[in-house]
Design a protein around this motif. Structure first.
Motif, short mmCIF file in Angstrom:
data_model
loop_
_atom_site.label_atom_id
_atom_site.label_comp_id
_atom_site.label_asym_id
_atom_site.label_seq_id
_atom_site.Cartn_x
_atom_site.Cartn_y
_atom_site.Cartn_z
N GLY A 1 13.25 28.68 -0.73
CA GLY A 1 11.93 28.14 -0.42
C GLY A 1 11.81 26.70 -0.89
O GLY A 1 12.19 26.37 -2.01
N ALA B 1 9.42 30.04 4.04
CA ALA B 1 9.91 30.87 2.94
C ALA B 1 9.16 30.54 1.65
O ALA B 1 8.76 31.43 0.91
CB ALA B 1 11.41 30.67 2.75
N TYR C 1 7.29 33.40 -0.32
CA TYR C 1 7.78 33.73 -1.66
C TYR C 1 6.67 33.50 -2.69
O TYR C 1 6.48 34.30 -3.61
CB TYR C 1 8.99 32.89 -2.04
CG TYR C 1 10.22 33.05 -1.19
CD1 TYR C 1 10.37 34.07 -0.26
CD2 TYR C 1 11.27 32.14 -1.32
CE1 TYR C 1 11.53 34.19 0.50
CE2 TYR C 1 12.43 32.26 -0.56
CZ TYR C 1 12.55 33.29 0.36
OH TYR C 1 13.70 33.40 1.11
N LYS C 2 5.95 32.39 -2.53
CA LYS C 2 4.87 32.06 -3.47
C LYS C 2 3.78 33.13 -3.43
O LYS C 2 3.21 33.48 -4.46
CB LYS C 2 4.29 30.69 -3.16
CG LYS C 2 3.30 30.21 -4.19
CD LYS C 2 2.88 28.79 -3.94
CE LYS C 2 1.90 28.35 -5.02
NZ LYS C 2 1.47 26.97 -4.81
N THR D 1 5.28 36.05 -5.56
CA THR D 1 5.70 35.85 -6.95
C THR D 1 4.97 34.74 -7.70
O THR D 1 5.19 34.57 -8.89
CB THR D 1 7.21 35.52 -7.02
OG1 THR D 1 7.42 34.24 -6.43
CG2 THR D 1 8.05 36.58 -6.33
N GLY E 1 7.32 29.48 -5.15
CA GLY E 1 7.93 29.43 -3.83
C GLY E 1 9.38 28.99 -3.81
O GLY E 1 10.09 29.18 -2.83
N ARG F 1 12.27 29.95 -4.60
CA ARG F 1 13.18 31.06 -4.89
C ARG F 1 14.17 31.23 -3.74
O ARG F 1 14.04 30.62 -2.70
CB ARG F 1 12.39 32.34 -5.08
CG ARG F 1 11.42 32.23 -6.25
CD ARG F 1 11.02 33.57 -6.74
NE ARG F 1 10.12 33.47 -7.87
CZ ARG F 1 10.47 33.75 -9.10
NH1 ARG F 1 11.69 34.14 -9.38
NH2 ARG F 1 9.60 33.67 -10.08
N GLY G 1 16.02 33.94 -1.09
CA GLY G 1 15.74 35.24 -0.49
C GLY G 1 16.13 35.29 0.97
O GLY G 1 16.98 34.52 1.44
N VAL H 1 11.08 37.83 1.77
CA VAL H 1 11.00 38.43 0.44
C VAL H 1 12.05 37.78 -0.47
O VAL H 1 13.23 37.75 -0.13
CB VAL H 1 11.25 39.95 0.51
CG1 VAL H 1 11.23 40.58 -0.88
CG2 VAL H 1 10.23 40.62 1.42
N PRO H 2 11.62 37.27 -1.63
CA PRO H 2 12.60 36.69 -2.55
C PRO H 2 13.47 37.79 -3.16
O PRO H 2 13.00 38.90 -3.44
CB PRO H 2 11.74 36.02 -3.63
CG PRO H 2 10.38 36.61 -3.51
CD PRO H 2 10.25 37.14 -2.12
#
Length: 95
Positions: free
Chosen positions: A15, A26, A30-31, A34, A37, A39, A41, A45-46
């Motif tokens: 991301g 992404a 991701y953010k 979790t 962002g 990350r 993955g 999904v991360p």
């Protein structure tokens, strides 16, 4: 007896809020999961939350979350890396 399970995560899409359209999307997704962002993955999904503690963990580079995005978890070549069918025989008992 315990239950054995496998968790599978795609990796390779980082991301990045200033990156390509894929990286920006992404980052946003991701953010939302979790709080961060940046990350790695599968584009949705991360991996950090896809891999379940206590499971056999498999990371597959370049796998996307959705079938319309190219190589994904259900692609034949990908299934061979993580899916191992098991044959169970139900035991019967007489009452």
């Amino acid at each position: 007896k315990g239950v054995a399970y496998v968790s599978v995560a795609g990796v390779g899409i980082i991301g990045d809020e200033d990156g390509s359209a894929t990286a920006r999307q992404a980052f946003t997704l991701y953010k939302s999961f979790t709080g961060r962002g940046d990350r790695d993955g599968d584009g949705v999904v991360p991996a950090s939350i896809a891999l379940l503690p206590g499971s056999r963990q498999i990371q597959i580079t370049g796998v996307r979350h959705s079938p319309g995005a190219g190589k994904w978890y259900g692609s034949e070549s990908v299934l061979d890396t993580w899916f191992v069918p098991r044959h169970y025989t139900a035991s019967s008992s007489s009452h």
